[in-house]
Scaffold this motif. Structure first.
Motif, PDB file in Angstrom:
ATOM      1  N   VAL A  97       0.844  -1.203   0.000  1.00  0.00           N
ATOM      2  CA  VAL A  97       0.000   0.000   0.000  1.00  0.00           C
ATOM      3  C   VAL A  97       0.877   1.250   0.000  1.00  0.00           C
ATOM      4  O   VAL A  97       0.666   2.185  -0.787  1.00  0.00           O
TER       5      VAL A  97
ATOM      6  N   GLU B 160       2.927   1.332  -3.484  1.00  0.00           N
ATOM      7  CA  GLU B 160       2.229   1.493  -4.761  1.00  0.00           C
ATOM      8  C   GLU B 160       1.157   2.579  -4.730  1.00  0.00           C
ATOM      9  O   GLU B 160       0.921   3.261  -5.729  1.00  0.00           O
ATOM     10  N   ILE B 161       0.442   2.689  -3.603  1.00  0.00           N
ATOM     11  CA  ILE B 161      -0.637   3.679  -3.505  1.00  0.00           C
ATOM     12  C   ILE B 161      -0.111   4.950  -2.838  1.00  0.00           C
ATOM     13  O   ILE B 161      -0.318   6.050  -3.312  1.00  0.00           O
ATOM     14  N   GLY B 162       0.583   4.771  -1.725  1.00  0.00           N
ATOM     15  CA  GLY B 162       1.153   5.909  -1.023  1.00  0.00           C
ATOM     16  C   GLY B 162       0.157   6.609  -0.121  1.00  0.00           C
ATOM     17  O   GLY B 162      -1.000   6.199   0.011  1.00  0.00           O
TER      18      GLY B 162
ATOM     19  N   ASP C  68      -1.337  10.592   1.243  1.00  0.00           N
ATOM     20  CA  ASP C  68      -1.360  12.037   1.025  1.00  0.00           C
ATOM     21  C   ASP C  68      -0.783  12.710   2.266  1.00  0.00           C
ATOM     22  O   ASP C  68      -1.321  12.535   3.381  1.00  0.00           O
TER      23      ASP C  68
ATOM     24  N   ARG D 180       0.911  13.476  -2.719  1.00  0.00           N
ATOM     25  CA  ARG D 180       1.128  12.032  -2.665  1.00  0.00           C
ATOM     26  C   ARG D 180       2.606  11.682  -2.452  1.00  0.00           C
ATOM     27  O   ARG D 180       3.489  12.186  -3.141  1.00  0.00           O
TER      28      ARG D 180
ATOM     29  N   SER E  66      -7.792   8.931   7.940  1.00  0.00           N
ATOM     30  CA  SER E  66      -7.969   7.725   7.133  1.00  0.00           C
ATOM     31  C   SER E  66      -9.057   7.946   6.097  1.00  0.00           C
ATOM     32  O   SER E  66     -10.031   8.633   6.374  1.00  0.00           O
ATOM     33  N   PRO E  67      -8.939   7.353   4.919  1.00  0.00           N
ATOM     34  CA  PRO E  67      -7.813   6.499   4.542  1.00  0.00           C
ATOM     35  C   PRO E  67      -6.613   7.248   3.985  1.00  0.00           C
ATOM     36  O   PRO E  67      -6.759   8.169   3.189  1.00  0.00           O
ATOM     37  N   LEU E  68      -5.445   6.862   4.493  1.00  0.00           N
ATOM     38  CA  LEU E  68      -4.153   7.155   3.857  1.00  0.00           C
ATOM     39  C   LEU E  68      -3.830   8.641   3.723  1.00  0.00           C
ATOM     40  O   LEU E  68      -3.262   9.068   2.721  1.00  0.00           O
ATOM     41  N   ARG E  69      -4.177   9.405   4.741  1.00  0.00           N
ATOM     42  CA  ARG E  69      -3.785  10.813   4.745  1.00  0.00           C
ATOM     43  C   ARG E  69      -3.231  11.200   6.118  1.00  0.00           C
ATOM     44  O   ARG E  69      -3.701  10.727   7.142  1.00  0.00           O
TER      45      ARG E  69
ATOM     46  N   MET F   6     -13.977   4.221   6.967  1.00  0.00           N
ATOM     47  CA  MET F   6     -12.720   4.774   6.475  1.00  0.00           C
ATOM     48  C   MET F   6     -11.702   3.690   6.144  1.00  0.00           C
ATOM     49  O   MET F   6     -10.544   3.999   5.842  1.00  0.00           O
TER      50      MET F   6
ATOM     51  N   GLN G 292      -4.738  -1.455   6.314  1.00  0.00           N
ATOM     52  CA  GLN G 292      -4.707   0.001   6.191  1.00  0.00           C
ATOM     53  C   GLN G 292      -4.187   0.655   7.468  1.00  0.00           C
ATOM     54  O   GLN G 292      -3.390   1.597   7.416  1.00  0.00           O
TER      55      GLN G 292
END
Lengths: 528, 528
Positions: free
Chosen positions: B69, B72-74, B76, B99, B251-254, B284, B295
């Motif tokens: 994750v 490849e996705i990273g 923010d 990103r 979440s997600p991913l920030r 989330m 995650q």
């Protein structure tokens, strides 16, 4: 005996339709009851590594000290026939007394033949329960003198409430069997109470049930009712454990006559004995938990050894019921840190002997409040992590066992289902790891409407019976119901939905005839 | 800014005597508070073998998938300075966006320098807390917008209730530190709220406290208040973690700006970052617990790696806060079977990285009923067996964190003390095994009055705060109080007994001067 109530079961549902017609119109009752809860919680397996509190040396110390108790102090064995059997097996019976001492080698030799796992057979094979190993089985509350619900308050046990509680036990598949009379129905005369109660067990449930060891004749009647209920021969009953009895020692260090007789009757027929000392630390056992465990272990091993003297290989469980007393009043306390330790250490002892472990879901609250929940939850914590196999009083036990509570039953069922869900393996398949879903949503998105969520949403999580997760405003508008309120509503809804499980009419006829004949004979002689 | 309330502390006890005089007449306040609960629950150690739900392969799958994750996705990363530091450390920043992607080797290299154990220093060294390893530390409820007790109902957070809750945290030694503002006192203007609140933390408690990462200046003020409170130099503060901040990913991913700034300010000063994604499965985060853990792990590792980019060796915790949503409403659910699994699996992940593990004592009940207790008890079950090191919201969290409840605080303290008692090693000394006591009592006797019992009776068992073990009749005569009733009475009694802990007058003077100066400067600029 004018106060004997009828054993007929005037079953009607809320529509007033007789049970037979309801079954016909909607398929077999047992299937319909099961389909209503999805049969999700049969055959529970606890794959968790067992928590241990005793290191190997401490475990051995408790074991050896308990053998020293049996060797040097001995037990009072209050039945001549039992002493005679023990003497024949090699025990040291002190002439003219009830005292019996057991060489440690004799105890170790005897308990070695107790089976590590066995099946208890119900009249519905889907309700058979596997005892021992990693299996986890829950039995309903048993033996409470009082019964309570919110509207009716606390009252003496009676047949109507007895039947309602048995119906509740049938209604949830996480309740794998009944565990004795959930409440003692004292409006049925003691001479025939067991006939009515066990007949009800067979008709109102299709699960395994218990017989009290209160004299030889009651054991014999129970064995016959279990045999008739399953529709099997005497030989098949002997081959397939179908009935169980809880044997309590009269702590400290005594086994009374009816209990010893119960072991003789049940073990000789290859039925299940649950050997459970009731060792309250500071009352009937030493005030230290380690000392209470020594005494528990001595009494349990003595009873277990006796089952094997009666019949080698007879199914038996190691029961633990060590707790502490309230320091202020001397009253029993349950679900305490000391209870948790005793439950976990007891599991280590039972596993040392390779014998299935019986323990209990306890609490000492007088009502359905936070205390009732945290004492029960901590009991469940200990018995799950400690590897309990057979959990008595799993649902409905209130007030330290004095009261069977309808609302507590529902509360416990919800907690038992949570334990069962917790024990389900975590899905870690590539699909569950959800890399693609994370990729699809990306940073800052949300998962509410994604395909991954929609495909799994409905069954992703346990849907509790009681937990009220509405927001504060909505909950306030609804009248701020508590868990107690919800449980009160739900037990009544569940009873209204209850349907009798299917039974072969020939079996029912034979059962009714047996009960009628035994009643005509006067049941069991009593002195009142 | 006319609505700013005073930071002066008009402390009087029920006798109206000023705090200073009370301290003189009865010894140092801190000592007296501690003596009232016997200081039994400091420095808790959890020696239980950790329960594991993930086998090594599954653990590795979650780990590797979360690295994928990040690779490849990273994430923010919403602060230019943070992106610049990440780029300098070797991360892949996509120009013109927020990103950032992280090579799996970079993450593994960075997290390797996070310490496995460290001490957080309080102004009273007896209150220092050891984080990581087998240590178990409980922090009070934090960040609730509402506060409730039975009489006052549910109301917006305010300074008076804030102070009461902080005093309760000081009053029980099983509450090892505060965990943020137990309730947000919105009657203090946001520009100076942190000054008043943290000044209160220093004066009303002698325990470690938390600072919110809501902009650089608030972090700087908190660092200075922590330094002044301990009466140490800037260099010593840098050498001794004394303050912690919880960093939540968005979440997600920030990771948002203030949170990233908080890591920069706190880690650069060697203070403690508790990196906690809030990954609700189905909202989330993916609807599967395994996916939510992937995650959670990605976000946690990213934040942890960033602390080490800021300062190698900076103390940091791995925070887990994965739970599920209510399938009916989408509301967060807590203390569920899914929460238990996430807590235990999260512990396995944290131990894989050798980083202390933060988790929480959660529930979603709107009141102090059985649900509040069972959801919390099941949280405590999971976090204890799962090896939680640092437990946020350990006491007082109600209604899914929306409300700090006075009664729930007491209920939780009782349950935390039970956990602490459960974790005490079982005494299996020859004296505890009690062979001589069993011999003295013999079959059929009782242990109430024996020497063995009398010598141990008073301290043999945990004496709960709330459990009502009176018999039904006595309890009925007393008005049938529930746990909620008892907790209501006891929080008020505890507040009435509260005494301020001793503080060096020079420290208090310096603290007051700092707060006064910063207030005169206007605190922190706000747009209202």
């Amino acid at each position: 005996m004018s106060d004997i109530t009828s054993s007929a079961l005037p079953e009607t549902d809320s529509t007033g339709a007789p049970a037979e017609r309801r079954r016909r119109s909607g398929g077999r009752g047992a299937e319909r009851v099961r389909s209503s809860d999805g049969s999700k919680y049969l055959n529970l397996v606890n794959r968790l590594a067992r928590t241990e509190l005793l290191d190997p040396e401490a475990l051995e110390d408790i074991h050896q000290t308990s053998l020293t108790v049996l060797e040097e102090i001995g037990m009072d064995v209050m039945l001549p026939e039992a002493r005679e059997r023990m003497r024949a097996a090699g025990a040291d019976v002190t002439e003219g007394t009830e005292r019996v001492r057991f060489d440690r080698g004799l105890i170790e030799e005897m308990i070695a033949s107790a089976p590590g796992e066995f099946t208890m057979h119900a009249r519905n094979p889907a309700r058979n329960v596997r005892i021992g190993g990693k299996n986890l089985v829950f039995a309903q509350v048993a033996s409470a003198p009082f019964v309570a619900d919110r509207e009716g308050g606390r009252r003496a046990g009676n047949q109507e409430d007895y039947r309602k509680l048995v119906k509740l036990a049938q209604s949830y598949d996480v309740i794998h069997l009944t565990g004795g009379y959930p409440v003692e129905p004292i409006d049925i005369h003691a001479s025939v109470r067991h006939l009515d109660c066990l007949s009800d067990m067979v008709k109102l449930t299709d699960k395994v049930f218990h017989c009290y060891s209160l004299g030889r004749q009651r054991n014999l009647d129970a064995l016959e009712i279990a045999r008739i209920g399953r529709g099997i021969s005497h030989d098949q009953l002997d081959a397939e454990p179908s009935l169980f009895t809880v044997i309590n020692s009269s702590s400290p260090l005594r086994l009374d006559g009816p209990m010893l007789q119960g072991i003789i009757e049940m073990s000789s027929r290859n039925q299940v004995v649950v050997m459970t000392p009731f060792t309250l630390a500071g009352a009937m056992a030493p005030v230290t938990i380690a000392g209470a465990l020594v005494q528990q272990n001595a009494e349990a091993l003595c009873g277990i050894a006796f089952t094997q003297m009666v019949r080698k290989g007879a199914p038996v469980m190691y029961g633990g019921f060590t707790s502490n007393v309230d320091m202020k009043t001397g009253a029993p306390a349950f679900g305490t840190p000391e209870y948790m330790k005793a439950v976990i250490a007891g599991g280590q002892l039972a596993r040392r002997y390779g014998i299935p472990y019986r323990t209990s879901n306890t609490n000492a609250s007088n009502t359905i409040d936070a205390q009732a929940a945290y004492e029960s939850a901590m009991s469940l914590w200990a018995l799950t992590q400690g590897g309990g196999n057979f959990i008595m009083h799993a649902a409905g036990w209130s007030e330290g066992g004095l009261t069977a509570s309808f609302e507590k039953f529902i509360l416990d069922v919800d907690m038992l289902q949570m334990v069962a869900e917790f024990l389900k393996p975590l899905d870690v398949s590539p699909d569950a790891l959800a890399l693609d879903a994370v990729r699809d949503v990306g940073p800052g998105g949300h998962y509410f409407g994604t395909a991954h969520t929609l495909a799994r949403y409905e069954n992703a999580f346990y849907n509790p019976i009681l937990s009220d997760w509405r927001n504060f405003e909505t909950w306030t508008e609804a009248g701020r119901p508590t868990t107690y309120d919800h449980a009160n509503r739900i037990f009544k809804e569940t009873l209204a939905r209850y349907e009798r499980p299917a039974i072969d009419p020939a079996v029912e006829e034979e059962l009714d005839a047996f009960v009628a004949r035994r009643k005509a004979e006067g049941g069991v002689a009593t002195d009142f």
